[in-house]
Design a protein around this motif. Sequence first.
Motif, short mmCIF file in Angstrom:
data_model
loop_
_atom_site.label_atom_id
_atom_site.label_comp_id
_atom_site.label_asym_id
_atom_site.label_seq_id
_atom_site.Cartn_x
_atom_site.Cartn_y
_atom_site.Cartn_z
N GLU A 1 11.70 5.38 -46.57
CA GLU A 1 12.23 3.46 -46.77
C GLU A 1 11.07 2.24 -46.51
N GLU B 1 15.61 5.93 -41.62
CA GLU B 1 14.73 4.45 -41.57
C GLU B 1 13.07 4.91 -42.62
N LYS C 1 7.85 3.15 -48.78
CA LYS C 1 8.01 2.29 -50.17
C LYS C 1 7.76 1.32 -49.85
#
Length: 277
Positions: free
Chosen positions: A53, A50, A56
Amino acid sequence: EDYNYLSDSYIRSVASKPYSKDPSIRRPLEYSQKKLNDVMRWREEGGATELEELVKIANGRWDAPEATSDPERYTKAKALVTSLNYGSTYWHGFTKDGHPVLWLRTSRKAWYPDSDAEVNALILLSDAGIRCMPDGITDFVVIADSTSPPPPNPTFMVKLLKALVKGYPDRLHQLISAPISSIVQFVMNLLLPLMPGRLAAKVLLKGAEEGKTILKEILLNGEDDVPTFMGGTANHDEFYPDEGYCPNRGEGTLKFDYFGMVERLEKVKAEWEALQK
C-alpha cells in the motif's frame, strides 16, 4: 487476512524440519507453533502487510489525501520506493523445481543505505515472491551477482539477517553468490556465525564460471536464463534497467516496475505449472 501467508504447505514444511536441539527428530508441535506465531507477530509489529500500500501511495500525487493525511507514513513510503528504484533486487523467473528466483545485483546497492527502507523493500519483495509460489512450493532461491559490492554496512546486514530469521524461517531454499570477492567473504565471515546452522548451509559462494554452470543447471530454461551480467544472454535490463533509464510509473516517485514484475512472475508461474501437467 495476513494468515493467508501461512499456506498449508508452508506449515507442513516448518513442522517437518529437523529439530535444532536434536536433529534426529522433527520439530515438536509446540516449537513449530511458537515459530509460526512469532512470524505473524513479527509481521504485524513491523507493518509487513502495509508495504505494498505504501508503494501505491508513493506512486501517486504528493498532494493526494492519502499522502497529506499522514506525512510520516508518506515519508516512509517515499523511502521504500527510493530503495526499490535502485533496481538492485527483483524477482525474475523460476528454477526447474518451481522456486521463484530473487536476483541481487550488488553493484547497484547504495554505498550508504537507509537500512530500514532497504529491509522494508526486501520484506515487500519477499512477500510478493511468496504470493507467486506454485502450490506445494514454500521457499525461494536468491542469486547474487557479487562483482562490485558496496562497502559492508554492518547495521544493514544485521537487520537483514534478523528479518530473514524472524520473518522468513525456512523460506530460503538456496543462496548462490558469484563471483567470490574479498568484500563478500568479509560479509559472510561476519554473518555466518550469526546464522542458524540450517540457514548457513544454504549459502553457496562460487567463482564466476562455477556459478554460471550452476545457473545453467537450475534455471527453468537453462543457459537461456543466465543473465548478461553473469556471462549469459538473458537481458534483465530490458525490464530492470539502471534507475536513470527508468520512466516514472505514475505521478509520484516510483520508477522501479514493481507491479510489472509481479505480473511477469505470475505468468512464469503459470507456465511452470503447465509444464507439470
